[in-house]
Design an enzyme around this catalytic site. Sequence first.
Site, PDB file in Angstrom:
ATOM      1  N   CYS A   1       6.819   6.620  23.918  1.00 40.99           N
ATOM      2  CA  CYS A   1       7.906   5.739  24.309  1.00 40.99           C
ATOM      3  C   CYS A   1       7.992   4.488  23.463  1.00 40.99           C
ATOM      4  O   CYS A   1       8.996   3.798  23.463  1.00 40.99           O
ATOM      5  CB  CYS A   1       7.752   5.345  25.775  1.00 40.99           C
ATOM      6  SG  CYS A   1       8.088   6.737  26.857  1.00 40.99           S
TER       7      CYS A   1
ATOM      8  N   ASN B   1      -5.913   3.540  10.417  1.00 43.17           N
ATOM      9  CA  ASN B   1      -5.185   2.402  10.975  1.00 43.17           C
ATOM     10  C   ASN B   1      -5.167   2.401  12.503  1.00 43.17           C
ATOM     11  O   ASN B   1      -5.130   1.355  13.119  1.00 43.17           O
ATOM     12  CB  ASN B   1      -3.755   2.361  10.432  1.00 43.17           C
ATOM     13  CG  ASN B   1      -3.069   3.706  10.495  1.00 43.17           C
ATOM     14  OD1 ASN B   1      -3.637   4.730  10.101  1.00 43.17           O
ATOM     15  ND2 ASN B   1      -1.856   3.735  11.000  1.00 43.17           N
TER      16      ASN B   1
ATOM     17  N   ALA C   1       0.820  -1.212   0.000  1.00 44.98           N
ATOM     18  CA  ALA C   1       0.000   0.000   0.000  1.00 44.98           C
ATOM     19  C   ALA C   1       0.856   1.264   0.000  1.00 44.98           C
ATOM     20  O   ALA C   1       0.464   2.283  -0.558  1.00 44.98           O
ATOM     21  CB  ALA C   1      -0.949  -0.002   1.203  1.00 44.98           C
TER      22      ALA C   1
END
Lengths: 125, 404
Positions: B328, B155, B75
């Site tokens: 993090c 997403n 993609a």
Amino acid sequence: MAYSDKVMDHYENPRNVGTMDKEDKDVGTGMVGAPACGDVMKLQIKVSDDGVIEDAKFKTYGCGSAIASSSLLTEWVKGKTLDEASEIKNSDIAEELALPPVKVHCSVLAEDAIKAAIKDFQDKQ
Amino acid sequence: MKLPIYLDYSATTPVDPRVAEKMMQCLTMDGNFGNPASRSHSFGWSADEAVELARKQVADLVNCDPKEIIWTSGATESDNLAIKGAAHFYQKKGKHIITCKTEHKAVLDSCRQLEREGFEVTYLDPETNGLIDLAKLESAMREDTILVSIMHVNNEIGVIQDIDTMAELTRARGIIFHVDAAQSAGKVDIDLANSKVDLMSFSAHKIYGPKGMGALFVRRKPRVRLEAQIHGGGHERGLRSGTLPVHQIVGMGEAFRIAKEEMATENVRFAALRDRLYDGLKDIEETYVNGDMDKRITGNLNISFNYVEGESLIMAIKDLAVSSGSACTSASLEPSYVLRAIGRNDELAHSSIRFTIGRFTTEEEIDYTIKLLHNSIDKLRELSPLWDMFKEGIDLDSVKWAAH
């Protein structure tokens, strides 16, 4: 993130978690960091009349190395005089915990925390 | 039950065993290993046949003509080809592009590159539920707008944009409309024959196909033109040169065939699992769902647990493979730009966890997940000075923090 066994040990079994009365004259409180940055450390020390840290407690919001750094710090400062405690360097913490370079700032925060706690205690006297 | 539990199906999926079986038939001497471009022998012919069958399987899932499917490496490449290819081809008409701040980096960074080349890009802010306000999209369109690129499903937060209505708006103005459908194909109905979307990017590895394989839908009627980004032997009608990876293509075809067949039943199952997970977590104090709960794919749940830092939470739940919006866990040390764009503050972005459910997720795994989260959050809040302050009724925004 691959952490050292020492970080994992402190993270899973944090030492000296807790809170002391911040109004107590013998207690110094250091709160450093910012929620927006992803870590806040609260370190409290109880100082005896002869200037020795007889107890230390912490609470930390942050990643595994921030929690481990503050947990380790509470172990190290107990029994030390204020002068000795203020000499603890972030590099000592980073080395002891084998922090990866991206996590060194967590040890910096721990150094800031003990300095802030000592200052708070001294300001009260 | 096997640990760790995989709940990161939006990152990637395992290859379905049925897909792997088909792929393995296209590799060795006794398999279908030929180069589909070889016209002079049966090895080439039969490889070509397998490639064209796969093209039809991909086209069937999204209801388009197989001739409109161009194979790519994934993609990311499809997004690059669509955006740069259309911008370069149509730049004489205008140099303005519209996209959204919550797009995938493949879209955003392609747009950044075009900005360096002299194009102008408008980055729309989504609403707080993650969806784009169609009126705002419409009012961003200008005389010199040549391209709009909006993802179908996000997403991170799984929200579904109304691409068919957007396509009406772009078509009416002669603007090319590209949709990144990496996260939606096989999860949401796509009907390209009855839509005015011009370009659509697909990925194989998000729906149980192989990594390194994707496709781009390029509409033929009305014809959409692109400038090729990779030059060579003129494969794929000159739009994407390079020897076709038959095993990869066959894998993608089979994955899309299975998706078409099983999507409806899977969605019912995923929705039940997702709701079970949400019901099990929502009674934890100070939790916030990120993104619209209704216009959302069934397999996604993105939740922020306030006053708990994301990475430490991920460590506490190391039996679960999930992803976090926490700085993090990223290389950049920046919290999720998607959560920032929908108006979440840094703290909530830091403490967000994305659970994505897929084909091999079980009810037992969900129940284990719920229990583990309750225990971990209790433990971490016990450690959190922010939780204490919240409980004492201190407004954290009123505290002067020393940013570092």
